[in-house]
Enzyme design. Structure first.
Site, PDB file in Angstrom:
ATOM      1  N   SER A   1     -21.144   7.408  38.760  1.00 37.72           N
ATOM      2  CA  SER A   1     -22.740   8.110  38.053  1.00 37.72           C
ATOM      3  C   SER A   1     -23.174   6.990  36.633  1.00 37.72           C
ATOM      4  O   SER A   1     -22.120   5.956  36.401  1.00 37.72           O
ATOM      5  CB  SER A   1     -22.291   9.564  36.530  1.00 37.72           C
ATOM      6  OG  SER A   1     -23.748   9.504  36.008  1.00 37.72           O
TER       7      SER A   1
ATOM      8  N   TYR B   1     -17.296  14.163  30.039  1.00 37.57           N
ATOM      9  CA  TYR B   1     -17.723  14.359  31.018  1.00 37.57           C
ATOM     10  C   TYR B   1     -18.527  12.767  31.982  1.00 37.57           C
ATOM     11  O   TYR B   1     -17.401  12.414  32.839  1.00 37.57           O
ATOM     12  CB  TYR B   1     -18.822  15.110  31.464  1.00 37.57           C
ATOM     13  CG  TYR B   1     -19.836  15.095  32.525  1.00 37.57           C
ATOM     14  CD1 TYR B   1     -19.383  15.658  34.235  1.00 37.57           C
ATOM     15  CD2 TYR B   1     -20.486  13.369  32.694  1.00 37.57           C
ATOM     16  CE1 TYR B   1     -19.767  14.461  35.308  1.00 37.57           C
ATOM     17  CE2 TYR B   1     -21.380  13.139  34.288  1.00 37.57           C
ATOM     18  CZ  TYR B   1     -21.158  13.593  34.444  1.00 37.57           C
ATOM     19  OH  TYR B   1     -21.062  13.448  36.337  1.00 37.57           O
TER      20      TYR B   1
ATOM     21  N   LYS C   1     -15.714  10.052  34.209  1.00 38.98           N
ATOM     22  CA  LYS C   1     -16.567   9.196  35.730  1.00 38.98           C
ATOM     23  C   LYS C   1     -15.838   8.057  35.095  1.00 38.98           C
ATOM     24  O   LYS C   1     -14.250   6.586  36.442  1.00 38.98           O
ATOM     25  CB  LYS C   1     -17.748   8.625  35.328  1.00 38.98           C
ATOM     26  CG  LYS C   1     -18.625  10.619  35.262  1.00 38.98           C
ATOM     27  CD  LYS C   1     -18.114  10.632  37.238  1.00 38.98           C
ATOM     28  CE  LYS C   1     -18.583  12.471  38.120  1.00 38.98           C
ATOM     29  NZ  LYS C   1     -18.186  12.913  39.504  1.00 38.98           N
TER      30      LYS C   1
END
Ligand code: UDP
Length: 345
Positions: A125, A150, A154
């Site tokens: 992302s 979160y 990644k």
């Protein structure tokens, strides 16, 4: 090529299944239906006129994943979409995010190693860039410490993959892994058939599903989070990419892996966006214009943790993946509304 697609009934995963089948690849779906519905499989089979192998399996279950590999025998590539993705929830329950997002990647890599499966495409992302100092953001722009668990998962997953590829470059490891990390910008839209699209369960966190649900009368009013940013109209800027364009980037990534990996292991990162930034206000106006309706919206406070502006440089993806976007912002917003209207009926 037979490809295992984890999270294949999710938003980006389901659209990628369509692109894979259109290109003659053979996807196998693994999904625990944690954030998607079994009906997506039926819709995929209706669009593609193909029976798609499906396993309701959690990617953290190493034995079950191993059994999928044994049963399907000749899986050559994996696209790993399955992950939790709600930024706010990750702040409240970080262990859930580390356990699931990082844990499932490690399980998959272990099973891929056991079966000597060489190709991995990973869903990363643009959150890894935080607020970039320079725009458009390139793949070599600095990675900044993540604002949320979160985002951190990644970054950690990218490192886990890089280290695993690196170890396979040292001949001793006996596992040749090749990987492509795709850093997604903001996916929007739906398949033009209206059979599949974004299916947020509960109140949407993302802008476009919130817009379409407001237009449909499911939500009263869209709140635009902040209009006092240092941007031309004061609202935040993002790079909104049609989900079918994003899906096609995965096919190109697998093709690149299949062609390049003869000469040793590779690990490449690509930005997958349009290269263009649009503000929230522009998005709302474009949605109103292309769909010929008025949206109920108001300006509210800034959302904590929001990045002011980000959009991608896509030169590397254009040149090395041989991939370009084919669909406009207007197409994305038309397709999103078409999908929402079919959902109501
Ligand atoms: N946004 C908004 N209202 C909403 C949801 C989102 O104004 O109800 C804004 C948000 O502040 C951001 C943009 O829309 O500037 C995109 O938000 P989204 O959550 O879709 O993506 P992300 O912030 O992860 O890029």
């Amino acid at each position: 090529m037979k490809v295992l697609v984890t999270g294949g009934t999710g938003f980006i995963g389901s659209h990628t299944i369509v692109s894979l089948i259109e290109t003659g690849m053979k996807p196998v779906i693994v999904d625990n239906l944690d954030n998607s519905l079994p009906s997506v499989l039926k819709s995929l089979e209706a669009i593609t006129q193909t029976t798609i192998p499906f396993y309701e399996v959690d990617c953290n279950d190493q034995e079950a994943i191993n059994q999928v590999f044994e049963k399907e025998k000749d899986i050559e590539g994996v696209i790993h979409f399955a992950a939790h993705k709600a930024v706010g929830e990750s702040v409240i329950n970080p262990l859930k995010y580390y356990q699931n997002n990082v844990g499932s990647l490690i399980v998959l890599l272990e099973v891929m190693k056991k079966h000597q499966t060489p190709h991995l495409v990973f869903s990363s992302s643009c959150t890894v860039y935080g607020q970039p100092g320079q725009l458009p953001v390139t793949e070599t722009s600095p990675i900044i410490p993540a604002e949320s668990p979160y985002g951190n998962t990644k970054q950690i997953c990218e490192e886990v993959i890089r280290d695993t590829v690196h170890s396979s470059q040292a001949d001793l490891a006996n596992f040749q892994l090749n990987a492509i990390l795709l850093r997604y910008f903001n996916p929007i839209g739906a398949h033009p058939s209206g059979h599949i699209g974004e299916l947020p369960l509960g109140v949407p966190n993302n802008l476009v599903p919130y817009i379409t649900q407001t237009a449909a009368g499911i939500r009263d009013t869209l709140t635009i989070f902040g209009n006092d940013y240092d941007t031309p109209d004061g609202t935040c800027i993002r790079d909104y990419i049609h989900v079918m364009d994003l899906a096609e980037a995965h096919v190109k990534a697998l093709q690149l892996l299949a062609n390049k990996s003869e000469n040793g292991s590779i690990c490449e990162v690509f930005n997958i966006g349009t290269g263009k930034g649009n503000s929230v206000q522009e998005l709302v106006h474009t949605f109103e214009k292309v769909n010929n309706l008025k949206l109920n919206y108001e300006f509210g406070k800034r959302r904590p943790g929001d990045i002011e502006q980000i959009y991608a440089s896509v030169d590397k993806a254009n040149q090395q993946l041989g991939w370009q976007t084919k669909r406009s912002l207007e197409d994305g917003l038309r397709d999103a509304w078409n999908w929402q209207q079919k959902l109501i009926k």
